[in-house]
Every structure is written in structure tokens, then in C-alpha cells.
Scaffold this active site. Structure first.
Site, PDB file in Angstrom:
ATOM      1  N   CYS A  90     -15.796  -4.017  -4.268  1.00 31.35           N
ATOM      2  CA  CYS A  90     -15.170  -5.318  -4.098  1.00 31.35           C
ATOM      3  C   CYS A  90     -15.839  -5.968  -2.890  1.00 31.35           C
ATOM      4  O   CYS A  90     -16.789  -5.451  -2.344  1.00 31.35           O
ATOM      5  CB  CYS A  90     -13.665  -5.192  -3.913  1.00 31.35           C
ATOM      6  SG  CYS A  90     -13.252  -4.500  -2.336  1.00 31.35           S
ATOM      7  N   ASN A 123       0.802  -1.226   0.000  1.00 37.88           N
ATOM      8  CA  ASN A 123       0.000   0.000   0.000  1.00 37.88           C
ATOM      9  C   ASN A 123       0.833   1.273   0.000  1.00 37.88           C
ATOM     10  O   ASN A 123       0.283   2.369  -0.129  1.00 37.88           O
ATOM     11  CB  ASN A 123      -0.998  -0.015   1.162  1.00 37.88           C
ATOM     12  CG  ASN A 123      -2.092  -1.056   0.921  1.00 37.88           C
ATOM     13  OD1 ASN A 123      -2.194  -1.617  -0.168  1.00 37.88           O
ATOM     14  ND2 ASN A 123      -2.867  -1.337   1.936  1.00 37.88           N
TER      15      ASN A 123
HETATM   16  C1  EPZ Z   1      -6.843   1.790   1.493  1.00 40.18           C
HETATM   17  O1  EPZ Z   1      -7.999   1.537   0.743  1.00 40.18           O
HETATM   18  C2  EPZ Z   1      -6.060   0.488   1.456  1.00 40.18           C
HETATM   19  N1  EPZ Z   1      -5.696   0.177   0.067  1.00 40.18           N
HETATM   20  C3  EPZ Z   1      -6.905  -0.627   2.069  1.00 40.18           C
HETATM   21  O2  EPZ Z   1      -6.114  -1.802   2.075  1.00 40.18           O
HETATM   22  C4  EPZ Z   1      -7.259  -0.252   3.509  1.00 40.18           C
HETATM   23  O3  EPZ Z   1      -8.086  -1.239   4.048  1.00 40.18           O
HETATM   24  C5  EPZ Z   1      -7.981   1.106   3.514  1.00 40.18           C
HETATM   25  O4  EPZ Z   1      -7.172   2.106   2.848  1.00 40.18           O
HETATM   26  C6  EPZ Z   1      -8.276   1.591   4.920  1.00 40.18           C
HETATM   27  O5  EPZ Z   1      -7.089   1.689   5.644  1.00 40.18           O
HETATM   28  C7  EPZ Z   1      -4.654   0.816  -0.487  1.00 40.18           C
HETATM   29  O6  EPZ Z   1      -4.007   1.651   0.122  1.00 40.18           O
HETATM   30  C8  EPZ Z   1      -4.324   0.444  -1.912  1.00 40.18           C
HETATM   31  P1  EPZ Z   1     -10.355   4.332   2.054  1.00 40.18           P
HETATM   32  P2  EPZ Z   1      -8.915   2.768   0.267  1.00 40.18           P
HETATM   33  O7  EPZ Z   1     -10.549   5.253   0.896  1.00 40.18           O
HETATM   34  O8  EPZ Z   1      -8.097   3.985   0.123  1.00 40.18           O
HETATM   35  C9  EPZ Z   1     -14.914   5.552   2.162  1.00 40.18           C
HETATM   36  C10 EPZ Z   1      -5.671  -4.053   1.695  1.00 40.18           C
HETATM   37  O9  EPZ Z   1      -6.142  -5.066   2.211  1.00 40.18           O
HETATM   38  N2  EPZ Z   1     -14.656   6.392   0.982  1.00 40.18           N
HETATM   39  O10 EPZ Z   1      -9.413   4.733   3.128  1.00 40.18           O
HETATM   40  O11 EPZ Z   1      -9.709   2.310  -0.917  1.00 40.18           O
HETATM   41  C11 EPZ Z   1     -14.758   4.068   1.866  1.00 40.18           C
HETATM   42  O12 EPZ Z   1     -15.956   3.556   1.323  1.00 40.18           O
HETATM   43  C12 EPZ Z   1      -6.580  -2.919   1.301  1.00 40.18           C
HETATM   44  O13 EPZ Z   1      -4.457  -3.855   1.461  1.00 40.18           O
HETATM   45  C13 EPZ Z   1     -15.689   7.170   0.481  1.00 40.18           C
HETATM   46  O14 EPZ Z   1     -16.805   7.164   0.998  1.00 40.18           O
HETATM   47  O15 EPZ Z   1      -9.878   2.927   1.493  1.00 40.18           O
HETATM   48  C14 EPZ Z   1     -14.450   3.496   3.226  1.00 40.18           C
HETATM   49  O16 EPZ Z   1     -15.656   3.289   3.927  1.00 40.18           O
HETATM   50  C15 EPZ Z   1      -8.022  -3.283   1.530  1.00 40.18           C
HETATM   51  N3  EPZ Z   1     -15.462   7.950  -0.618  1.00 40.18           N
HETATM   52  C16 EPZ Z   1     -13.663   4.615   3.909  1.00 40.18           C
HETATM   53  O17 EPZ Z   1     -13.902   5.797   3.137  1.00 40.18           O
HETATM   54  C17 EPZ Z   1     -14.227   8.001  -1.220  1.00 40.18           C
HETATM   55  O18 EPZ Z   1     -14.069   8.748  -2.214  1.00 40.18           O
HETATM   56  C18 EPZ Z   1     -12.157   4.379   3.945  1.00 40.18           C
HETATM   57  O19 EPZ Z   1     -11.783   3.970   2.644  1.00 40.18           O
HETATM   58  C19 EPZ Z   1     -13.186   7.209  -0.695  1.00 40.18           C
HETATM   59  C20 EPZ Z   1     -13.417   6.419   0.416  1.00 40.18           C
END
Ligand code: EPZ
Length: 419
Positions: A117, A23
């Protein structure tokens, strides 16, 4: 198709070397598009998501060279295409991270809408709102996000949720924008900090690194650097959890212990002995009673959602009641049904998973549903009676380098089978 066959009961011992952080590597790979001259990256893990990212960069026209030590040289000085195709984006949500760099360097970006996903809808609305605040004209049609901006300008952006890739995308967009950008309620994960440090070394002007308020003063251009990405804290903690569930003692090396403070606290609360050195962590759970712990997943520096499934397995076999509340994703208990097939007793009420402990797990055929869920099934199989078949392991290969080799070296009875 491939599966892992794991026979439970073996104790683990010895040392495991942690790979580079998936990540951290993914945003940094996309950030190479910002540089006018070649970037050389090291400690990049050999994972499916990294291969997908390199395919995406090559599709755009970047020149890529990989040496025998997996050092990767990326030259994005002559990109010829600004479209991230669905064929690649559908396999990796993090492809959305190419949008900020393409838009701020070339004034245009076309990225296929990432699917949700297994762990939730995974919207990108915060990414889009932030880019619009910086002057981008964005439309969504025929399954693509189309973004245009002759030159992005600075903006004061309050992100309504803490989003890791949202923060990373907007950070990369801001480094070449005209003026100053404030990113408020920014994610503080170590992987965000690693990206910020990488960008700074390329010539970006960023302050507030490591805090929830990043301030970026746009510059005219960035130049390539040599950069080593941080170790993978989640991979490291997954091996520590394997020692906990099997009542073993192991050492995890090439890790940054300061990235795991909240997780180490929970291992100690669960009754494990932990010794921390500069770049290694020794855990000893031999002849100890593993106790259940209560967890609420939070943005960093809170307890990471990516370790929720692994600690659920610990609670399932430990003493006493445990409560795990998942606050980041709306559907991150897909592993529960698979664990119940192995005899785990777990009560789900909304985003709360309650266990009474002391489940005697037995081998079964189980399916991996997402990356970290796959890891928890391996942990469960290490203590289950009999031989467990963990199937659909392409999820695992996205995020854990050489997982069966590393577990085998620790003494686990594990093998990969094609079928
Ligand atoms: C990152 O995902 C990581 N992936 C994830 O790791 C990790 O679980 C996650 O952050 C939380 O720490 C990478 O860094 C590639 P978020 P990301 O945006 O960025 C909501 C693994 O297993 N949200 O921090 O996609 C979202 O739905 C993976 O390595 C919005 O609503 O997660 C979630 O509920 C899985 N609108 C929350 O924010 C947006 O535009 C946090 O998601 C963006 C996010």
C-alpha cells in the site's frame, strides 16, 4: 467520490468521544472464527475496514447480526468456505489475519496475497515462516497463499522484526495448536494485548501477555464470549494533535490514557498542558507557543508510527527545528508532498523529515494517500488560510468514525461533499 471542505482558522473547544479501536477490532473479528459458539462484540467502530471484515466473515459462511447499538454477534460454528477472495483482501491488508484462525481451526486456508500500500511493501513473510514452523504446508500461486495443516503443532518462534499483525496471526494460530508455542520478539501494542485477553476469555491459555515473549499452550476448542474492544488510541491522539495545531483546549473522552504515554510526553515537550483522568485526557494549548519536537517512531511502548504524520504537521507550524525519523515503514512520508502544496517547508533525507517551523499554511487541493496521512491533511487544513479541499477521503473512512461530525462538534469549519 467524496471530499472534505475545511476552512482554516477556527478554534476548537468541547469534548470528543473516542470510538473503539480499529486495530483491535480487526484481529478480534477474525478471531471469532476460532470459536465453536457465537461471539458478541461491543464498542466496534463503524468503519470501512470493519465492514470489509464482516463481509469477509460472511463470505466464509459466518452468521452475523448487528443490533441498534452496533453490538455484533458472529457465529462461525458452520463455516462453509475457507477462501478469502482478492476482491476483499485488496481493499484491506489486514485480511491476512484470517489465515491463522482458519488454518488452526479447519486445517486449511486460502488467502489472496494482500497488496502493498502507499506506506510500503508490507510483506507477510514473517506470518508465513511462523505458520510453517508450526507445521503448515504453504504454497503461493495464482495470487493466493494456500496453507494446509491437519493440526498445527507448537513451536519456538523468533520473529525477525516486530510485527503487529504477524504477532496476532501466529498468536491465533497457536491457541488451537497441539503443544506449546513461544512467540519471541512479539509486538506489545495494546491492540495485541486486547486480542490476547479476548482469546483467553474464550478459553485460550496464554502467558506473557503485554510482553515481547508470549507463551501459548494449545487447547482443543474455544467458545464464544461477550467482549468490548479497547478505545482507539490513535484516533484519540489525532484529536489532541488538532488542539495543538489550532492552539485550542479540548477534552478527549472514552480513552485509555496508559496507551498513550509516549505520545503524551511529546505533547508536553511541545508546550501543551495535559491533564489525565481515568478515561479522558484534557489538552490546553491556548496562548502557548507550540514548540517543535524530535521523534523516532518505534514499536510500542515507543512513539507510534501511526502518529508520525500528525506530529509532522505540528512541527511544520511550531517554533524551531524538528526532526522526525520513521523507522517502521520504508515509505511513510507520502503526506509530505501534499503538505508542501499548502506551503509547508519540509526537508526529507531518507527516513528523516526535518522542519524549520513557522510555516504559514495556505489552502489547497490535496489528496489523501493513506489513512494517517489523510488525518494530517485535515489538521493542516484546520490552520491553513482559506478553504482546503481534501480529496480521496475513502482512506479516512477506513479508520476515523464520523470524522467530520466529530470535528464539526468541536467547532471546526468542515463539511463533506460528494462530487
Ligand atoms: C499494523 O500494521 C497496523 N495495522 C498499522 O496501522 C501500524 O502502522 C503497524 O502495525 C505498525 O504499528 C493493523 O494493526 C491492522 P507491521 P502491520 O507488520 O501489522 C515489516 C493504521 O494506520 N514486516 O507491524 O501490517 C513491515 O514491512 C495502520 O491503522 C515484515 O517485514 O505492520 C514493516 O516494516 C497502518 N514482514 C514492519 O515489519 C512481515 O511478515 C512493521 O509492520 C510483517 C511485517
Amino acid at each position: 467520490m467524496e471530499k472534505l471542505l475545511i476552512t482554516g482558522g477556527a478554534k476548537l473547544q468541547g469534548r470528543v468521544e473516542v470510538s473503539g479501536s480499529k486495530n483491535a477490532a480487526l484481529p478480534i473479528l477474525m478471531g471469532c472464527v476460532l470459536a465453536k459458539t457465537p461471539v458478541v462484540l461491543s464498542n466496534i467502530p463503524h468503519l470501512k475496514d470493519v465492514t470489509t471484515s464482516l463481509q469477509l466473515l460472511a463470505t466464509l459462511g459466518a452468521e452475523i447480526m448487528i443490533d441498534e447499538r452496533m453490538n455484533i454477534s458472529i457465529d462461525a460454528s458452520n463455516l462453509r468456505d475457507l477462501t478469502a477472495p482478492y476482491s476483499l483482501v485488496k481493499t484491506m491488508r489486514a485480511s491476512i489475519l484470517i489465515m491463522g484462525p482458519l488454518l488452526t481451526r479447519f486445517g486449511e486456508a486460502h488467502v489472496a496475497l494482500p497488496g502493498g500500500c502507499a506506506i510500503g511493501s508490507r510483506p507477510v513473510d514473517i506470518h508465513i515462516k511462523g505458520l510453517e514452523a508450526m507445521g503448515a504446508k504453504i504454497s503461493i500461486d495464482d495470487g493466493f497463499i494456500h496453507a494446509y495443516a491437519p493440526r498445527l503443532h507448537g513451536a519456538d518462534i523468533l520473529m525477525e522484526k516486530v510485527t503487529v499483525t504477524g504477532t496476532e496471526n501466529l498468536l491465533m494460530a497457536a491457541v488451537l495448536a497441539d503443544g506449546v508455542t513461544h512467540l519471541r520478539n512479539a509486538a506489545c501494542e495494546p491492540e495485541v494485548t486486547d486480542l490476547a485477553i479476548f482469546l483467553t476469555k474464550m478459553g485460550a491459555k496464554i502467558t506473557g501477555i503485554g510482553t515481547e515473549h508470549l507463551v501459548i499452550e494449545g487447547v482443543e476448542e474455544l467458545n464464544g464470549v461477550d467482549y468490548r474492544v479497547i478505545p482507539d488510541r490513535i484516533e484519540a491522539a489525532t484529536y489532541l494533535a488538532a488542539a495543538a495545531v489550532t492552539g485550542s483546549a479540548i477534552t478527549v473522552s472514552n480513552v485509555e490514557p496508559s496507551h498513550l504515554k509516549s505520545v503524551i510526553e511529546k505533547f508536553i515537550e511541545a508546550g501543551c498542558s495535559i491533564e489525565v483522568e481515568d478515561s479522558s485526557i484534557h489538552i490546553d494549548c491556548r496562548d502557548r507557543v507550540l514548540r517543535s519536537v524530535d521523534i523516532v517512531t518505534q514499536p510500542y511502548p515507543g512513539f507510534p508510527t501511526d502518529m508520525q504524520a500528525q506530529f509532522l504537521v505540528m512541527n511544520v507550524v511550531a517554533e524551531g527545528q524538528g526532526n522526525i525519523r520513521e523507522t517502521i515503514f520504508e515509505n511513510r512520508f507520502m503526506h509530505v508532498a501534499e503538505l508542501e502544496k499548502m506551503g509547508a517547508r519540509i526537508d526529507i533525507d531518507g527516513n528523516l523529515a526535518t522542519t524549520e517551523g513557522h510555516s504559514l499554511l495556505k489552502a489547497s487541493h490535496v489528496n489523501a494517500t493513506d489513512l494517517r496521512a489523510s488525518a494530517c491533511l485535515i489538521l493542516a487544513a484546520l490552520v491553513a488560510k482559506g478553504q482546503t479541499h481534501v480529496e480521496q477521503i475513502y482512506h479516512i473512512d477506513r479508520g476515523y468514525e464520523l470524522i467530520e461530525e466529530k470535528f464539526h462538534r468541536l467547532g471546526a469549519n468542515i463539511q463533506r461533499l460528494s462530487y
